[in-house]
Scaffold this motif. Structure first.
Motif, PDB file in Angstrom:
ATOM      1  N   UNK A 128      43.982  18.015  33.855  1.00 22.26           N
ATOM      2  CA  UNK A 128      45.207  17.412  33.324  1.00 22.26           C
ATOM      3  C   UNK A 128      45.380  17.766  31.847  1.00 22.26           C
ATOM      4  N   UNK A 129      44.305  17.707  31.092  1.00 25.81           N
ATOM      5  CA  UNK A 129      44.386  18.042  29.661  1.00 25.81           C
ATOM      6  C   UNK A 129      44.827  19.487  29.461  1.00 25.81           C
ATOM      7  N   UNK A 130      44.261  20.396  30.259  1.00 24.85           N
ATOM      8  CA  UNK A 130      44.634  21.805  30.147  1.00 24.85           C
ATOM      9  C   UNK A 130      46.096  22.021  30.538  1.00 24.85           C
ATOM     10  N   UNK A 131      46.523  21.377  31.625  1.00 24.76           N
ATOM     11  CA  UNK A 131      47.908  21.509  32.074  1.00 24.76           C
ATOM     12  C   UNK A 131      48.880  20.945  31.044  1.00 24.76           C
ATOM     13  N   UNK A 132      48.520  19.799  30.479  1.00 26.24           N
ATOM     14  CA  UNK A 132      49.387  19.172  29.479  1.00 26.24           C
ATOM     15  C   UNK A 132      49.486  20.048  28.229  1.00 26.24           C
ATOM     16  N   UNK A 133      48.370  20.643  27.826  1.00 18.68           N
ATOM     17  CA  UNK A 133      48.356  21.513  26.647  1.00 18.68           C
ATOM     18  C   UNK A 133      49.247  22.736  26.873  1.00 18.68           C
ATOM     19  N   UNK A 137      53.667  23.696  25.203  1.00 15.86           N
ATOM     20  CA  UNK A 137      54.171  24.912  24.571  1.00 15.86           C
ATOM     21  C   UNK A 137      55.558  25.304  25.085  1.00 15.86           C
ATOM     22  N   UNK A 138      56.002  24.641  26.155  1.00  9.51           N
ATOM     23  CA  UNK A 138      57.293  24.962  26.765  1.00  9.51           C
ATOM     24  C   UNK A 138      58.348  23.954  26.329  1.00  9.51           C
ATOM     25  N   UNK A 139      59.586  24.345  26.478  1.00 11.37           N
ATOM     26  CA  UNK A 139      60.696  23.431  26.195  1.00 11.37           C
ATOM     27  C   UNK A 139      60.802  22.427  27.341  1.00 11.37           C
ATOM     28  N   UNK A 140      60.936  21.130  27.038  1.00 15.78           N
ATOM     29  CA  UNK A 140      60.995  20.105  28.091  1.00 15.78           C
ATOM     30  C   UNK A 140      62.061  20.347  29.164  1.00 15.78           C
ATOM     31  N   UNK A 144      59.236  21.898  35.543  1.00 15.08           N
ATOM     32  CA  UNK A 144      59.459  21.625  36.965  1.00 15.08           C
ATOM     33  C   UNK A 144      59.122  20.139  37.186  1.00 15.08           C
ATOM     34  N   UNK A 145      59.449  19.566  38.351  1.00 17.45           N
ATOM     35  CA  UNK A 145      59.215  18.128  38.561  1.00 17.45           C
ATOM     36  C   UNK A 145      57.754  17.688  38.363  1.00 17.45           C
ATOM     37  N   UNK A 146      56.794  18.532  38.741  1.00 22.06           N
ATOM     38  CA  UNK A 146      55.392  18.165  38.580  1.00 22.06           C
ATOM     39  C   UNK A 146      55.009  18.110  37.102  1.00 22.06           C
ATOM     40  N   UNK A 147      55.462  19.081  36.339  1.00 20.95           N
ATOM     41  CA  UNK A 147      55.159  19.113  34.905  1.00 20.95           C
ATOM     42  C   UNK A 147      55.857  17.955  34.201  1.00 20.95           C
ATOM     43  N   UNK A 148      57.063  17.659  34.633  1.00 21.87           N
ATOM     44  CA  UNK A 148      57.803  16.532  34.047  1.00 21.87           C
ATOM     45  C   UNK A 148      57.026  15.223  34.240  1.00 21.87           C
TER      46      UNK A 148
END
Length: 178
Positions: A128-133, A137-140, A144-148
């Motif tokens: 989760x920490x790696x995915x969040x990091x 770096x991307x614009x909100x 995608x729904x999972x990242x949101x």
């Protein structure tokens, strides 16, 4: 309603919560996939498989895949639980990634689950920490729904479970649409 069994795999508890509510609504008994034997399941007309979503895969789906031939004359339904909001694109992507071959025509239902970093194991917390990091770096607006959902939770515990998500599945059973 025909006689049925709920076969499930729950890692952090949200799926188990939905299974309990589903048992109340249907009167079906339940069995966890690690303990499930195909012989026990074969006594039922309707099999509802419930599993959490981890890395876009439905946990425990291997039980269905492994026993597809034996279950071919059974009514099978899938209810999966994830952190993403229940958008049409989410369910479509889950279907495309998980329900292929002999599973492609199985009805798929979705309920929003929980996000509990405080209960996650070491591996899941680090993932989760790696995915969040990476997502930061991307614009909100590009999430995608999972990242949101990942960014929405932002390290806090969230519980989005709600009986309302079982409504379409229970209606489907009551109307005998299978």
């Amino acid at each position: 309603m025909k006689n049925g069994m709920i076969v499930y795999q729950s890692k952090y508890g949200a799926v188990k919560k939905y299974v309990h509510w589903l048992q109340e609504a249907t009167g079906f008994s339940s069995l966890e996939t690690p303990k499930a034997k195909i012989a026990e399941v074969m006594d039922y007309d309707t099999i509802i498989f419930c599993g959490g979503i981890y890395a876009s895969g439905i946990a425990g789906l291997s039980f269905l895949k492994k026993n597809t031939n034996q279950l071919k004359d059974k009514e099978i339904l899938i209810f999966c639980v994830g952190a993403s909001a229940p958008e049409e694109d989410v369910v479509k992507k889950l279907r495309e990634q998980n329900l292929t071959g002999p599973l492609k025509d199985i009805p798929l239902f979705y309920g929003r689950g929980q996000w509990q970093e405080s209960k996650m194991n070491f591996f899941d917390r680090n993932l989760v920490k790696m995915l969040r990091k990476a997502a930061a770096k991307k614009a909100p607006h590009t999430y995608d729904p999972q990242t949101k959902a990942l960014m929405e939770a932002n390290g806090q515990d969230c519980d989005w479970t709600d009986k309302k998500y079982l409504g379409p599945l229970v209606d489907y059973l009551e109307q005998g649409l299978y």
